[in-house]
Write a protein that holds these residues in place. Structure first.
Motif, PDB file in Angstrom:
ATOM      1  N   ARG A   1       6.892  -0.260  -6.012  1.00 50.66           N
ATOM      2  CA  ARG A   1       8.092   0.135  -6.753  1.00 50.66           C
ATOM      3  C   ARG A   1       8.755  -1.031  -7.475  1.00 50.66           C
ATOM      4  O   ARG A   1       9.319  -0.868  -8.548  1.00 50.66           O
ATOM      5  CB  ARG A   1       9.126   0.757  -5.803  1.00 50.66           C
ATOM      6  CG  ARG A   1       8.708   2.081  -5.205  1.00 50.66           C
ATOM      7  CD  ARG A   1       9.876   2.764  -4.511  1.00 50.66           C
ATOM      8  NE  ARG A   1      10.491   1.942  -3.464  1.00 50.66           N
ATOM      9  CZ  ARG A   1      10.092   1.944  -2.190  1.00 50.66           C
ATOM     10  NH1 ARG A   1       9.066   2.695  -1.810  1.00 50.66           N
ATOM     11  NH2 ARG A   1      10.715   1.201  -1.300  1.00 50.66           N
ATOM     12  N   GLN A   2       8.704  -2.216  -6.894  1.00 55.50           N
ATOM     13  CA  GLN A   2       9.487  -3.337  -7.402  1.00 55.50           C
ATOM     14  C   GLN A   2       8.678  -4.360  -8.203  1.00 55.50           C
ATOM     15  O   GLN A   2       9.254  -5.133  -8.969  1.00 55.50           O
ATOM     16  CB  GLN A   2      10.176  -4.069  -6.235  1.00 55.50           C
ATOM     17  CG  GLN A   2      11.168  -3.220  -5.466  1.00 55.50           C
ATOM     18  CD  GLN A   2      12.391  -2.873  -6.282  1.00 55.50           C
ATOM     19  OE1 GLN A   2      12.799  -3.606  -7.173  1.00 55.50           O
ATOM     20  NE2 GLN A   2      12.990  -1.719  -5.996  1.00 55.50           N
TER      21      GLN A   2
ATOM     22  N   ARG B   1      12.926 -11.540  -4.962  1.00 58.07           N
ATOM     23  CA  ARG B   1      13.207 -10.284  -5.656  1.00 58.07           C
ATOM     24  C   ARG B   1      13.201  -9.107  -4.689  1.00 58.07           C
ATOM     25  O   ARG B   1      14.072  -8.228  -4.746  1.00 58.07           O
ATOM     26  CB  ARG B   1      12.200 -10.055  -6.779  1.00 58.07           C
ATOM     27  CG  ARG B   1      12.516 -10.844  -8.034  1.00 58.07           C
ATOM     28  CD  ARG B   1      11.411 -10.762  -9.066  1.00 58.07           C
ATOM     29  NE  ARG B   1      10.964  -9.410  -9.351  1.00 58.07           N
ATOM     30  CZ  ARG B   1       9.846  -9.136 -10.046  1.00 58.07           C
ATOM     31  NH1 ARG B   1       9.091 -10.124 -10.498  1.00 58.07           N
ATOM     32  NH2 ARG B   1       9.497  -7.890 -10.278  1.00 58.07           N
ATOM     33  N   LEU B   2      12.231  -9.085  -3.770  1.00 61.25           N
ATOM     34  CA  LEU B   2      12.166  -8.010  -2.791  1.00 61.25           C
ATOM     35  C   LEU B   2      13.337  -8.079  -1.819  1.00 61.25           C
ATOM     36  O   LEU B   2      13.891  -7.043  -1.418  1.00 61.25           O
ATOM     37  CB  LEU B   2      10.839  -8.059  -2.033  1.00 61.25           C
ATOM     38  CG  LEU B   2       9.580  -7.818  -2.867  1.00 61.25           C
ATOM     39  CD1 LEU B   2       8.339  -7.916  -1.987  1.00 61.25           C
ATOM     40  CD2 LEU B   2       9.626  -6.465  -3.577  1.00 61.25           C
TER      41      LEU B   2
ATOM     42  N   ALA C   1      16.277  -6.692  -3.646  1.00 58.07           N
ATOM     43  CA  ALA C   1      16.152  -5.244  -3.845  1.00 58.07           C
ATOM     44  C   ALA C   1      16.461  -4.462  -2.574  1.00 58.07           C
ATOM     45  O   ALA C   1      16.985  -3.345  -2.640  1.00 58.07           O
ATOM     46  CB  ALA C   1      14.750  -4.901  -4.334  1.00 58.07           C
TER      47      ALA C   1
END
Length: 198
Positions: A76-77, A127-128, A131
């Motif tokens: 998804r990311q 980033r994860l 998120a």
């Protein structure tokens, strides 16, 4: 038994005796590829230190939880190429590498050795973490002796999830892998050492 993610000290990294766990062939081949790319050799690997839990001098964590949720999060990311960069390596080194290094040398679980740079992995893990709202300040920073693994498996993660809810708290198995790759990349850069699976 199981899969571990561990740091590698100079004695092992430069040792040519593969039967004793030496990774000298990988170290030499990596330096040849770095030279081909016009980059300096990677020679500043730190020596081993005695294990002092919480010192942050070594890294050892065990990959226990299922990875299905983490793989879905990456889907998804991240782009497929970014997911491959984050999950497809066998050795992480504290060097910026614009492109992975593939060596025709067996690693612990594959027929080749794939080397990527910790700066690139760190950026993806951050980033994860963002998120999922991972509470980075609450999870163990030093990972000398399964500190992170035990934090997630022995109840501390659940306590923190109750106090600090968010997307991360909805799937602690996924949060574990976000934290694992984040801390592995940070450790590699902080200590200047390789990290690998065993």
């Amino acid at each position: 038994m199981g899969i571990y993610l561990v740091s590698v000290a100079a004695g092992e990294w430069f040792d040519e005796d593969e039967e004793e766990g030496g990774r000298g062939a990988v170290a030499s081949a990596l330096n040849e590829e770095l030279a081909r790319r016009g980059l300096a050799p990677y020679t500043s690997v730190p020596e081993a230190t005695g294990l002092v839990r919480g010192s942050g001098q070594s890294f050892e964590e065990k990959l226990i939880p299922p990875m299905d949720g983490f793989a879905a999060l990456c889907g998804r990311q991240l782009t497929p190429a970014e997911t491959e960069l984050l999950l497809g390596w066998s050795v992480l080194v504290p060097l910026p590498l614009d492109e992975e290094v593939r060596l025709p040398l067996e690693s612990a679980y594959t027929d080749e050795t794939v080397i990527v740079g910790a700066p690139e992995v760190l950026a993806l893990a951050e980033r994860l973490a963002a998120a999922t709202g991972l509470p980075v300040d609450a999870i163990p920073e030093a990972c000398d002796n399964l500190d992170l693994t035990m934090w997630f498996l022995e109840g501390e993660a659940e306590k923190t999830a109750a106090a600090r809810p968010g997307p991360w708290a909805e799937d602690l198995d996924t949060a574990f892998y976000v934290a694992l790759y984040l801390r592995a990349a940070q450790h590699s850069l902080r200590r200047g050492c390789p990290v690998t699976y065993c």
